[in-house]
Design a protein around this motif. Structure first.
Motif, PDB file in Angstrom:
ATOM      1  N   LEU A   1       0.877  -1.167   0.000  1.00  0.00           N
ATOM      2  CA  LEU A   1       0.000   0.000   0.000  1.00  0.00           C
ATOM      3  C   LEU A   1       0.910   1.210   0.000  1.00  0.00           C
ATOM      4  O   LEU A   1       1.725   1.393   0.916  1.00  0.00           O
ATOM      5  N   ARG A   2       0.813   2.005  -1.053  1.00  0.00           N
ATOM      6  CA  ARG A   2       1.711   3.144  -1.196  1.00  0.00           C
ATOM      7  C   ARG A   2       1.452   4.189  -0.112  1.00  0.00           C
ATOM      8  O   ARG A   2       0.319   4.404   0.309  1.00  0.00           O
ATOM      9  N   SER A   3       2.515   4.826   0.321  1.00  0.00           N
ATOM     10  CA  SER A   3       2.416   5.832   1.373  1.00  0.00           C
ATOM     11  C   SER A   3       1.466   6.955   0.970  1.00  0.00           C
ATOM     12  O   SER A   3       1.436   7.380  -0.190  1.00  0.00           O
ATOM     13  N   SER A   4       0.696   7.445   1.929  1.00  0.00           N
ATOM     14  CA  SER A   4      -0.217   8.557   1.667  1.00  0.00           C
ATOM     15  C   SER A   4       0.522   9.867   1.457  1.00  0.00           C
ATOM     16  O   SER A   4      -0.070  10.873   1.063  1.00  0.00           O
ATOM     17  N   ASN A   5       1.841   9.862   1.692  1.00  0.00           N
ATOM     18  CA  ASN A   5       2.645  11.077   1.507  1.00  0.00           C
ATOM     19  C   ASN A   5       3.200  11.212   0.097  1.00  0.00           C
ATOM     20  O   ASN A   5       3.760  12.251  -0.256  1.00  0.00           O
ATOM     21  N   LEU A   6       3.071  10.150  -0.717  1.00  0.00           N
ATOM     22  CA  LEU A   6       3.599  10.207  -2.071  1.00  0.00           C
ATOM     23  C   LEU A   6       2.742  11.107  -2.956  1.00  0.00           C
ATOM     24  O   LEU A   6       1.538  11.211  -2.777  1.00  0.00           O
ATOM     25  N   LYS A   7       3.392  11.747  -3.939  1.00  0.00           N
ATOM     26  CA  LYS A   7       2.670  12.647  -4.836  1.00  0.00           C
ATOM     27  C   LYS A   7       1.791  11.891  -5.816  1.00  0.00           C
ATOM     28  O   LYS A   7       0.707  12.350  -6.170  1.00  0.00           O
ATOM     29  N   ALA A   8       2.275  10.740  -6.281  1.00  0.00           N
ATOM     30  CA  ALA A   8       1.536   9.975  -7.299  1.00  0.00           C
ATOM     31  C   ALA A   8       0.983   8.689  -6.707  1.00  0.00           C
ATOM     32  O   ALA A   8       1.689   7.951  -6.017  1.00  0.00           O
ATOM     33  N   HIS A   9      -0.311   8.420  -6.979  1.00  0.00           N
ATOM     34  CA  HIS A   9      -0.965   7.165  -6.593  1.00  0.00           C
ATOM     35  C   HIS A   9      -0.847   6.885  -5.098  1.00  0.00           C
ATOM     36  O   HIS A   9      -0.711   5.729  -4.682  1.00  0.00           O
ATOM     37  N   SER A  10      -0.881   7.920  -4.293  1.00  0.00           N
ATOM     38  CA  SER A  10      -0.763   7.739  -2.845  1.00  0.00           C
ATOM     39  C   SER A  10      -1.942   6.953  -2.300  1.00  0.00           C
ATOM     40  O   SER A  10      -3.068   7.076  -2.776  1.00  0.00           O
ATOM     41  N   GLY A  11      -1.667   6.109  -1.325  1.00  0.00           N
ATOM     42  CA  GLY A  11      -2.712   5.336  -0.682  1.00  0.00           C
ATOM     43  C   GLY A  11      -3.318   4.245  -1.529  1.00  0.00           C
ATOM     44  O   GLY A  11      -4.340   3.685  -1.165  1.00  0.00           O
ATOM     45  N   GLN A  12      -2.698   3.906  -2.651  1.00  0.00           N
ATOM     46  CA  GLN A  12      -3.245   2.875  -3.532  1.00  0.00           C
ATOM     47  C   GLN A  12      -2.410   1.606  -3.451  1.00  0.00           C
ATOM     48  O   GLN A  12      -1.229   1.633  -3.110  1.00  0.00           O
ATOM     49  N   VAL A  13      -3.045   0.496  -3.766  1.00  0.00           N
ATOM     50  CA  VAL A  13      -2.374  -0.799  -3.764  1.00  0.00           C
ATOM     51  C   VAL A  13      -1.525  -0.944  -5.027  1.00  0.00           C
ATOM     52  O   VAL A  13      -1.958  -0.578  -6.126  1.00  0.00           O
ATOM     53  N   SER A  14      -0.324  -1.480  -4.868  1.00  0.00           N
ATOM     54  CA  SER A  14       0.549  -1.683  -6.025  1.00  0.00           C
ATOM     55  C   SER A  14       1.487  -2.849  -5.743  1.00  0.00           C
ATOM     56  O   SER A  14       1.597  -3.330  -4.613  1.00  0.00           O
ATOM     57  N   PHE A  15       2.150  -3.299  -6.789  1.00  0.00           N
ATOM     58  CA  PHE A  15       3.255  -4.230  -6.632  1.00  0.00           C
ATOM     59  C   PHE A  15       4.517  -3.420  -6.361  1.00  0.00           C
ATOM     60  O   PHE A  15       4.622  -2.267  -6.788  1.00  0.00           O
ATOM     61  N   PRO A  16       5.507  -3.991  -5.665  1.00  0.00           N
ATOM     62  CA  PRO A  16       6.767  -3.263  -5.496  1.00  0.00           C
ATOM     63  C   PRO A  16       7.454  -3.064  -6.845  1.00  0.00           C
ATOM     64  O   PRO A  16       7.445  -3.949  -7.691  1.00  0.00           O
ATOM     65  N   GLY A  17       8.023  -1.891  -7.043  1.00  0.00           N
ATOM     66  CA  GLY A  17       8.680  -1.603  -8.313  1.00  0.00           C
ATOM     67  C   GLY A  17       8.887  -0.119  -8.487  1.00  0.00           C
ATOM     68  O   GLY A  17       8.592   0.680  -7.596  1.00  0.00           O
ATOM     69  N   GLY A  18       9.409   0.269  -9.648  1.00  0.00           N
ATOM     70  CA  GLY A  18       9.654   1.680  -9.892  1.00  0.00           C
ATOM     71  C   GLY A  18      10.332   1.921 -11.222  1.00  0.00           C
ATOM     72  O   GLY A  18      10.424   1.031 -12.080  1.00  0.00           O
ATOM     73  N   LYS A  19      10.818   3.143 -11.384  1.00  0.00           N
ATOM     74  CA  LYS A  19      11.417   3.559 -12.649  1.00  0.00           C
ATOM     75  C   LYS A  19      12.746   2.863 -12.907  1.00  0.00           C
ATOM     76  O   LYS A  19      13.520   2.600 -12.002  1.00  0.00           O
ATOM     77  N   MET A  20      12.984   2.622 -14.180  1.00  0.00           N
ATOM     78  CA  MET A  20      14.202   1.975 -14.619  1.00  0.00           C
ATOM     79  C   MET A  20      15.342   2.976 -14.686  1.00  0.00           C
ATOM     80  O   MET A  20      15.170   4.089 -15.196  1.00  0.00           O
ATOM     81  N   GLU A  21      16.483   2.588 -14.171  1.00  0.00           N
ATOM     82  CA  GLU A  21      17.664   3.429 -14.277  1.00  0.00           C
ATOM     83  C   GLU A  21      18.415   3.102 -15.561  1.00  0.00           C
ATOM     84  O   GLU A  21      18.206   2.056 -16.178  1.00  0.00           O
ATOM     85  N   GLU A  22      19.284   4.010 -15.962  1.00  0.00           N
ATOM     86  CA  GLU A  22      20.015   3.840 -17.216  1.00  0.00           C
ATOM     87  C   GLU A  22      20.812   2.546 -17.213  1.00  0.00           C
ATOM     88  O   GLU A  22      21.435   2.188 -16.222  1.00  0.00           O
TER      89      GLU A  22
END
Length: 218
Positions: free
Chosen positions: A57-78
């Protein structure tokens, strides 16, 4: 049909699931070039004698999709691949060590709702996982929870959210609602992972509005 780990995680079932994952169609919009690429991990593990999928459950402090259920993951680095990104982000977000994950396969990439990001799901089996021993990054993750396969197979836990006149899969589990891209990815994976006689869906049984889903800062 048995949903036991001995059946679902057998070598034969694993190979069959991977073959189906590789046959999934592309879920990309032609002519749309995303600004970012990302990947997420679908962590399978065994708990109390049943196969589970892990979510955050994403932190409610995040700017995007806060408080929503997600899989762990994120942006790809170079210079990173989708598997490396999924494993790195998972370790950073919830503390699952890379060496504890047996990668099965990646899935077809999916565009984010606003088309700015291309997300590739990666399926992996985590050995000897105890959620209580995980260490979530409190700046990104508010809660870690899991859903057993029996819950996904129960039609009473199915629903949908209409997006662009298309019903998207939604799953209910206790206080949580798994919807949006996460719900869609979950359904596509389950279609490949679970026996067809066990996973029979009824997403149209109940609809949810955006107002009902967005206040999910639980």
């Amino acid at each position: 049909m048995s949903l036991s780990p001995q059946v679902l995680l057998s070598n034969a079932a694993r190979d069959k699931c991977i073959a189906k994952l590789k046959e999934l169609p592309a879920f990309m919009h032609s002519g749309v070039k995303p600004l970012y690429k990302a990947s997420v991990l679908l962590p399978l593990f065994v708990q109390n004698g049943e196969v589970h999928l892990l979510y955050t459950l994403r932190s409610s402090n995040l700017k995007a999709h806060s408080g929503q259920v997600s899989f762990p993951g994120g942006k790809m680095e170079e210079a990173e691949g989708v598997v490396e990104t999924a494993l790195r982000e998972t370790e950073e977000e919830i503390g699952i060590c890379t060496q504890d994950v047996e990668i099965w396969s990646d899935m077809s990439p999916v565009h984010s709702r606003d088309m700015t990001m291309l997300i590739t799901p990666v399926v992996g089996l985590v050995e000897n996982l105890d959620i209580q021993n995980l260490h979530p990054n409190i700046h990104e993750v508010e809660e870690i929870f899991s859903v057993p396969m029996s819950v996904f197979c129960n039609k009473e836990n199915h629903g949908h959210f209409m997006f662009n006149e298309m019903p998207l899969p939604l799953f209910l589990h206790g206080k949580h609602k798994i919807w949006g891209i996460t719900g869609f990815i979950t359904h596509m994976f389950l279609e490949c992972f679970l026996p067809s006689e066990a996973y029979k869906v009824d997403f149209m049984r109940k609809g949810f509005t955006l107002n009902e889903l967005m206040p999910s800062k639980l």
